[in-house]
Structures are given as structure tokens and as C-alpha cells.
Design an enzyme around this catalytic site. Structure first.
Site, PDB file in Angstrom:
ATOM      1  N   GLU A 153     -13.471 -11.016 -37.801  1.00  0.00           N
ATOM      2  CA  GLU A 153     -14.267 -10.515 -39.176  1.00  0.00           C
ATOM      3  C   GLU A 153     -14.013  -8.974 -39.278  1.00  0.00           C
ATOM      4  OE1 GLU A 153     -18.191 -10.314 -39.972  1.00  0.00           O
ATOM      5  OE2 GLU A 153     -17.698 -11.129 -41.883  1.00  0.00           O
TER       6      GLU A 153
ATOM      7  N   THR B  74     -17.220  -7.009 -50.131  1.00  0.00           N
ATOM      8  CA  THR B  74     -18.452  -6.689 -49.153  1.00  0.00           C
ATOM      9  C   THR B  74     -18.433  -4.969 -49.188  1.00  0.00           C
ATOM     10  OG1 THR B  74     -18.426  -8.602 -48.011  1.00  0.00           O
ATOM     11  CG2 THR B  74     -19.182  -6.881 -46.781  1.00  0.00           C
TER      12      THR B  74
HETATM   13  N1  HSE Z   1     -24.978  -8.063 -43.819  1.00  0.00           N
HETATM   14  C1  HSE Z   1     -23.691  -8.157 -44.625  1.00  0.00           C
HETATM   15  C2  HSE Z   1     -23.982  -7.290 -45.558  1.00  0.00           C
HETATM   16  C3  HSE Z   1     -23.070  -9.367 -44.716  1.00  0.00           C
HETATM   17  O1  HSE Z   1     -25.136  -7.610 -46.309  1.00  0.00           O
HETATM   18  O2  HSE Z   1     -23.227  -6.514 -46.103  1.00  0.00           O
HETATM   19  C4  HSE Z   1     -21.928  -9.423 -45.422  1.00  0.00           C
HETATM   20  O3  HSE Z   1     -20.985  -9.284 -44.647  1.00  0.00           O
END
Ligand code: HSE
Length: 311
Positions: free
Chosen positions: A133, A186
Site C-alpha cells: 500500500e 490521498t
Molecule cells: N489515515 C489516512 C489518511 C488514510 O487519512 O490520510 C488514507 O490513506
């Protein structure tokens, strides 16, 4: 002669869960990634097809989260030369905040482990899935991968060592997850976050997180309602999601225990004390967003406690 093969499924997941940025997440039923592995005809691992998505995902092993997780596991086991063909079928949206790349990575590592006769436990596979990932957003965190692989609500004490625990999931707890069809990367959603928090924010958010864990152990919905609030990340990311405040108010007025952003967004989620509330919230948000000309998908699910499985 037919070739040996098998199929696995890894579910979507909701990371952060409002109170635990990068350290909390849960798996849901419904969307996810399916991977088939079969004996190949030439030495080495090869991704032969990727279906179910309009986005062109890379078939190169080093650039694909499932391929990379699988290859790291094969390397660890000294099996790099095994002839294996991998078919990836995405049964969930990409870039949705539902852990699509994490599901691929979990399924990739799990499928290879099954193919080789389970040399490692599911828990031992986690490191390889996180490695997979990581190539998607460049960051090392297991809050999507761990629930997708192991199922349940996962609390990670330390992402580096992957020291984590599965928390109790109250029986009647339902999630309503809504994916508005807009794209948020992201990487970008992480880049806008300030890397400082004030002492007051730290105190308040620690209280919410600790109280939430206690609420799950007590299986107490009223306690969940009091603490399921994100004072740090949500206020910074809400602007990325059209009409976020309105849909949050809508969910809370219909009885949600709490409402926030799923992972890096754009998906949002409500936790609810029964399926009726979750379904009603799903219908209302769906129709509100459609009125705003935003297509969306709604998923209503219990906490998925199985994680990745072979079928
Ligand atoms: N914890 C991560 C974020 C989850 O909020 O960026 C998404 O990959």
C-alpha cells in the site's frame, strides 16, 4: 490439464474513524477487491489483467500495490521464481477514501500466501500488505490495510512496528458510508494538513480517542455518541468535500452516533446504533447529493469482522 488457482476477496475499509487519524480503521461489507492467482506458464509473478475500474492501474509489479505486496512476500519466502499469474478485479471505486489500494495490497499478499499453502499467519502478512500500500501514497500507515486484511475495528499503537489490537465491535453497530463521485488524491489530502496541533487540541482529541476505546469495550452507544468527534483533521479536510457540513448535520439530525470523513475522503461515514438509522441516513444523503447534481453510492454495513478471505 487445468492449472491450480484460487480466488480471494479483501473488503473496503474506513480509516481514521474520526478520532484516530492514521491509527484507527474498520472494514465494511460489500465493496472490495477480488484477486485470482493461478499457476503461470513462465517463471515469476505477472499481473495478467486488471478489470472493474475505468482508471488505468499499472500492471508492472513494482508499481501495483497488489503486485508489490505479493512480490515482497514471495521474496521473503525465497519463492521469487514461482510461476504465478495474478488477475485483479476491482469491485470498489478507486480514489474514494475507502481503502482501494489497501484492499488490493491485502488481497495480493493473502492470495500468494494461500497459493503457497499458508506459510505465514494472516497477522504475519500485514507487513507485506503495508509495503504494497505504501507505494500508492508514499506513507507508511496501516489504518486501511490492517482492517481490510484482519477485519474488525483495528487500533494501531505504533505504525512502524505494526503493534495493533482488534477492538470489540458492538453487535448492533452499523456504518452508513457515502461515496460522492468526486476525486481526491490521498497524497494531496495529506499534504494540506498542518503538522502541528495545539496543546488544547491534543488534550481534547486524546480524551475523545480514549473514551471511544472505552465505549467499544463497554459496548455503549451513548458513550460513542459523546466522543466520536474529530477536532483536528476533519476541520482541515472538510473543504475538499462539497456540502460536508450540510450532510453531517443531516446525518446527526437523523440519529447518527457520529459522522466524519472516511480516510482521506471524499467518502464520508456515519456510525449508527441500528440498520434502520443507517439506511435512512443513506437515503437522505443520497437524495440531497443528487439534488446538488453529485452522483453517489451508499453502502450500509455492519463492521466486517472477517477481513480478507479465500472463496
Ligand atoms: N489515515 C489516512 C489518511 C488514510 O487519512 O490520510 C488514507 O490513506
Amino acid at each position: 490439464m487445468s492449472r491450480f488457482g484460487l480466488k480471494v476477496f479483501a473488503p473496503a475499509s474506513v480509516a481514521n474513524m474520526a478520532v484516530g487519524y492514521d491509527i484507527l480503521g474498520f472494514a465494511i461489507d460489500g465493496p472490495g477487491d477480488e484477486i485470482t492467482v493461478i499457476e503461470g506458464t513462465a517463471p515469476g509473478l505477472k499481473i495478467t489483467s486488471i478489470s472493474g475500474t475505468k482508471k488505468k492501474l499499472p500492471k508492472e509489479i513494482e508499481k501495483n500495490t497488489a503486485g508489490y505486496a505479493a512480490s515482497q512476500l514471495l521474496k521473503h519466502l525465497g519463492e521469487e521464481g514461482r510461476s504465478i499469474e495474478m488477475e485483479i478485479h476491482k469491485k470498489m471505486p478507486f480514489g474514494s477514501g475507502l481503502g482501494s489500494s489497501a484492499a488490493s495490497a491485502a488481497a495480493g499478499a493473502f492470495a500468494i500466501n494461500e497459493f503457497l499453502g499458508q506459510p505465514l499467519s494472516k497477522r504475519e502478512l500485514l507487513r507485506f500488505a503495508v509495503e504494497g500500500e505504501q507505494i500508492a501514497d508514499g506513507a507508511w500507515h496501516a489504518d486501511n490495510v490492517a482492517p481490510s486484511l484482519l477485519g474488525g475495528i483495528i487500533l494501531i499503537r505504533d505504525n512502524t512496528t505494526l503493534d495493533l489490537i482488534k477492538l470489540p465491535a458492538p453487535d448492533g453497530l452499523y456504518a452508513c458510508v457515502v461515496y460522492p463521485h468526486i476525486s481526491i488524491l490521498t497524497k494531496e489530502s495529506r499534504a494540506i494538513l498542518s503538522d502541528t496541533v495545539t496543546l488544547d487540541q491534543h488534550i481534547a482529541q486524546s480524551g475523545n480517542l480514549a473514551y471511544f476505546v472505552a465505549a467499544l469495550y463497554r459496548l455503549d452507544f451513548d458513550m460513542i455518541r459523546r466522543c466520536l468527534t474529530d477536532l483536528i483533521i476533519e476541520p482541515q479536510r472538510a473543504k475538499l468535500i462539497p456540502h460536508f457540513q450540510q450532510i453531517k448535520e443531516l446525518a446527526l439530525s437523523e440519529g447518527a452516533l457520529g459522522f466524519s470523513i472516511s480516510g482521506a475522503g471524499p467518502s464520508v461515514f456515519a456510525l449508527c446504533e441500528n440498520s434502520l438509522i443507517a439506511e435512512t441516513i443513506g437515503e437522505k444523503i443520497k437524495s440531497f447529493l443528487l439534488d446538488q447534481k453529485i452522483q453517489n453510492d451508499v453502502f450500509v454495513s455492519k463492521i466486517n469482522t472477517t477481513g480478507t478471505y479465500k472463496y
